[in-house]
Design a protein around this motif. Structure first.
Motif, PDB file in Angstrom:
ATOM      1  N   ARG A   1     -13.215  -1.559  -5.509  1.00  0.00           N
ATOM      2  CA  ARG A   1     -12.005  -2.233  -5.961  1.00  0.00           C
ATOM      3  C   ARG A   1     -10.746  -1.566  -5.399  1.00  0.00           C
ATOM      4  N   ARG A   2      -9.743  -2.408  -5.131  1.00  0.00           N
ATOM      5  CA  ARG A   2      -8.463  -1.900  -4.617  1.00  0.00           C
ATOM      6  C   ARG A   2      -7.339  -2.055  -5.631  1.00  0.00           C
ATOM      7  N   LYS A   3      -7.437  -3.015  -6.549  1.00  0.00           N
ATOM      8  CA  LYS A   3      -6.348  -3.287  -7.474  1.00  0.00           C
ATOM      9  C   LYS A   3      -5.994  -2.112  -8.386  1.00  0.00           C
ATOM     10  N   PRO A   4      -6.964  -1.366  -8.935  1.00  0.00           N
ATOM     11  CA  PRO A   4      -6.572  -0.237  -9.787  1.00  0.00           C
ATOM     12  C   PRO A   4      -5.717   0.783  -9.041  1.00  0.00           C
ATOM     13  N   TRP A   5      -6.058   1.038  -7.793  1.00  0.00           N
ATOM     14  CA  TRP A   5      -5.283   1.976  -6.991  1.00  0.00           C
ATOM     15  C   TRP A   5      -3.884   1.417  -6.738  1.00  0.00           C
ATOM     16  N   LEU A   6      -3.826   0.133  -6.452  1.00  0.00           N
ATOM     17  CA  LEU A   6      -2.540  -0.484  -6.184  1.00  0.00           C
ATOM     18  C   LEU A   6      -1.653  -0.447  -7.432  1.00  0.00           C
ATOM     19  N   PHE A   7      -2.255  -0.640  -8.591  1.00  0.00           N
ATOM     20  CA  PHE A   7      -1.496  -0.598  -9.845  1.00  0.00           C
ATOM     21  C   PHE A   7      -0.903   0.786 -10.078  1.00  0.00           C
ATOM     22  N   ALA A   8      -1.693   1.832  -9.841  1.00  0.00           N
ATOM     23  CA  ALA A   8      -1.193   3.199 -10.022  1.00  0.00           C
ATOM     24  C   ALA A   8      -0.013   3.472  -9.089  1.00  0.00           C
ATOM     25  N   CYS A   9      -0.136   3.009  -7.851  1.00  0.00           N
ATOM     26  CA  CYS A   9       0.965   3.187  -6.894  1.00  0.00           C
ATOM     27  C   CYS A   9       2.206   2.443  -7.358  1.00  0.00           C
ATOM     28  N   ALA A  10       2.023   1.252  -7.925  1.00  0.00           N
ATOM     29  CA  ALA A  10       3.152   0.450  -8.385  1.00  0.00           C
ATOM     30  C   ALA A  10       3.924   1.163  -9.494  1.00  0.00           C
ATOM     31  N   VAL A  11       3.209   1.801 -10.411  1.00  0.00           N
ATOM     32  CA  VAL A  11       3.866   2.517 -11.509  1.00  0.00           C
ATOM     33  C   VAL A  11       4.714   3.668 -10.975  1.00  0.00           C
ATOM     34  N   VAL A  12       4.130   4.466 -10.082  1.00  0.00           N
ATOM     35  CA  VAL A  12       4.872   5.603  -9.520  1.00  0.00           C
ATOM     36  C   VAL A  12       6.096   5.116  -8.739  1.00  0.00           C
ATOM     37  N   PHE A  13       5.910   4.045  -7.953  1.00  0.00           N
ATOM     38  CA  PHE A  13       7.034   3.527  -7.169  1.00  0.00           C
ATOM     39  C   PHE A  13       8.171   3.077  -8.076  1.00  0.00           C
ATOM     40  N   CYS A  14       7.861   2.292  -9.098  1.00  0.00           N
ATOM     41  CA  CYS A  14       8.908   1.747  -9.955  1.00  0.00           C
ATOM     42  C   CYS A  14       9.694   2.850 -10.651  1.00  0.00           C
ATOM     43  N   LEU A  15       9.018   3.881 -11.122  1.00  0.00           N
ATOM     44  CA  LEU A  15       9.714   4.988 -11.782  1.00  0.00           C
ATOM     45  C   LEU A  15      10.588   5.755 -10.795  1.00  0.00           C
ATOM     46  N   SER A  16      10.076   6.003  -9.603  1.00  0.00           N
ATOM     47  CA  SER A  16      10.829   6.774  -8.608  1.00  0.00           C
ATOM     48  C   SER A  16      12.036   5.996  -8.096  1.00  0.00           C
ATOM     49  N   ALA A  17      11.846   4.709  -7.801  1.00  0.00           N
ATOM     50  CA  ALA A  17      12.959   3.901  -7.307  1.00  0.00           C
ATOM     51  C   ALA A  17      14.047   3.764  -8.363  1.00  0.00           C
ATOM     52  N   ALA A  18      13.647   3.592  -9.621  1.00  0.00           N
ATOM     53  CA  ALA A  18      14.638   3.459 -10.687  1.00  0.00           C
ATOM     54  C   ALA A  18      15.480   4.725 -10.827  1.00  0.00           C
ATOM     55  N   ALA A  19      14.898   5.887 -10.506  1.00  0.00           N
ATOM     56  CA  ALA A  19      15.618   7.155 -10.637  1.00  0.00           C
ATOM     57  C   ALA A  19      16.772   7.282  -9.648  1.00  0.00           C
ATOM     58  N   LEU A  20      16.817   6.456  -8.617  1.00  0.00           N
ATOM     59  CA  LEU A  20      17.912   6.522  -7.650  1.00  0.00           C
ATOM     60  C   LEU A  20      19.244   6.127  -8.271  1.00  0.00           C
ATOM     61  N   TRP A  21      19.214   5.499  -9.419  1.00  0.00           N
ATOM     62  CA  TRP A  21      20.441   5.162 -10.130  1.00  0.00           C
ATOM     63  C   TRP A  21      21.293   6.412 -10.401  1.00  0.00           C
TER      64      TRP A  21
END
Length: 474
Positions: free
Chosen positions: A95-115
């Motif tokens: 499966r690839r979706k679980p890995w993709l989901f984990a990456c999505a969580v990290v990305f969203c938190l990191s990108a939001a921190a640029l505020w």
């Protein structure tokens, strides 16, 4: 006497990996991943946040360009070492979706921190924002690995180019829509406090604190979180193999070691990966530093950079759609060669533009303070070369993904896409660091931009020797 009518067997579409093709909803939802992730590249790494980081957050465009290059360089090192391992492990677990989901969580938190990149704070301590930007880049690139590896199981081999090009095309449209929203509804003039269409900015974003520039991070995070949902709902994932995570790590690492050890068996793929490694470094660098360069030499601020981005996104989307169509008709390799040649011309042309010169030596009047966007000759010529970069960049990226899918053994698809990511990032730190070094050594943004050309030219020359064919698994 009766006669029996024998019906011809119904032809069932088969994917490139031998299974059934995905539904139309599944294919479109897979392509929407590009729509979901493109605002990250458009708003953060190209047109809005990166120029803001260099010119305002750090406060010195030359130093800021060098620091941004270091940030992307370190992120590239991490991606280079980890992405092929993740790809190999995902092949073991299926499966690839679980890995993709984990990456999505990290990305969203990191990108939001640029505020939290408050104007001028980078002159004191830019490290926290550099870390957040680096983590966002790493998480997004890992997510792209898993998304790319799903492509061959969704459509037939004859339609991979079309679907890949469609994904890149609507991705650029997504970036365009995000830019329009930012420019027309969020970015306000420091003088009037109103947006380009004469309204108060959404969410009360204060231009005095560059809140629209900083909101590029949270906006990219929210956009991705929303539009990646259809992929998880409608796009089919590979079946789980039942292999435990611990066993997958051990088997994946052993298999990766074997694959790397047998690259002599895959010499054609290896040559392509090296070629792609170099021209993709150049492509990524010109997209990452083009806006920074323009902000430095012309003094472009958010609204002009946003307009520049809108224009380029329109042509990039058109280029991606045309490139996908061209890919299925003349092949992935010829499409890439044409695109990279265009990038070489456009990069040299862009580097030839200065505040008061074009084509390195031809003097022109510099931009006037307060003048309309793109009113000077230098800005107009820079815009034309930017349009060429957009037109060539889409086909180069879409056809590169398709060529890897056409060449990789079906049973090793994710593992090879891990190597594909490695080829995109193994030396990705070199281009940003080379730009950072040249910018610092010569105290010139132009010097930093010129080094990109070498990556594009060498990658083009190596690609000439690649044969477009599928390899057999070992």
């Amino acid at each position: 006497m009766t006669t029996e009518t024998v019906s011809a067997p119904v032809s069932v579409p088969v994917s490139a990996t031998g299974g059934p093709v995905a539904s139309r909803a599944g294919q479109v939802s897979w392509a929407l991943f590009d729509w979901a992730n493109q605002p990250y590249f458009t708003l953060i790494t190209t047109f809005i946040f990166a120029p803001y980081f260099a010119a305002t957050y750090v406060g010195d465009p030359t130093l800021g360009q060098a620091l941004w290059g270091q940030t992307l360089g370190v992120a590239g090192l991490v991606i280079a070492f980890v992405s092929p391992i993740l790809g190999s492990i995902a092949d073991q677990t299926g499966r690839r979706k679980p890995w993709l989901f984990a990456c999505a969580v990290v990305f969203c938190l990191s990108a939001a921190a640029l505020w939290f990149a408050v104007p001028g704070a980078g002159a004191v301590n830019p490290l926290p924002i550099m870390v957040a930007a680096g983590m966002a880049a790493i998480a997004m690139e890992f997510a792209v690995v898993f998304n790319n590896a799903m492509l061959p199981s969704l459509v037939s081999s004859t339609r991979m180019g079309t679907l890949s090009g469609f994904g890149w095309g609507i991705g650029y449209v997504g970036g365009l829509v995000a830019l329009i929203l930012m420019l027309f509804f969020m970015a306000a003039s420091g003088e009037t406090g109103l947006t380009m269409i004469g309204t108060a900015p959404w969410f009360g974003l204060d231009p005095a604190l560059n809140e629209a520039d900083r909101f590029a991070g949270p906006m990219a995070a929210l956009w991705f979180a929303l539009f990646v949902i259809p992929l998880f709902v409608f796009t089919p994932d590979a079946a789980a193999t039942g292999v435990s995570p611990g066993r997958a790590v051990r088997q994946g690492l052993r298999k990766l070691k074997t694959t790397l050890g047998h690259l002599r068996r895959y010499r054609n793929v290896a040559l392509y990966l090296v070629s792609r490694m170099l021209y993709f470094d150049g492509l990524s660098a010109i997209f990452a530093f083009g806006g920074i360069y323009a902000a430095g030499i012309f003094g472009w601020e958010l609204m002009t950079l946003g307009l520049f981005g809108i224009i380029l996104s329109v042509f990039a989307a058109a280029g991606a759609f045309i490139g996908g169509w061209l890919d299925d008709r003349i092949g992935s390799k010829p499409t890439i060669l044409i695109a990279v040649a265009g990038l070489v011309v456009a990069t040299v042309g862009s580097a030839s533009i200065g505040p008061d010169t074009v084509f390195f030596v031809v003097p022109v009047a510099p931009p006037e303070v307060g003048a309309a966007p793109f009113s000077s000759v230098g800005e107009q010529i820079y815009l034309l070369f930017g349009i060429l970069i957009g037109m060539a960049g889409g086909p180069a990226q879409a056809a590169s993904r398709t060529l890897m899918a056409r060449m990789a053994p079906p049973s090793m698809m994710t593992e090879f896409f891990g190597l594909y990511a490695l080829s995109g990032k193994a030396t990705a730190f070199l281009a940003p660091l080379a730009i950072a070094w040249a910018t610092t050594a010569y105290a010139s943004q132009r010097a930093g931009l010129i080094v990109i050309v070498a990556f594009l030219v060498i990658g083009f020359m190596l690609l000439l020797g690649v044969r477009e064919r599928q390899e057999d698994a070992i």
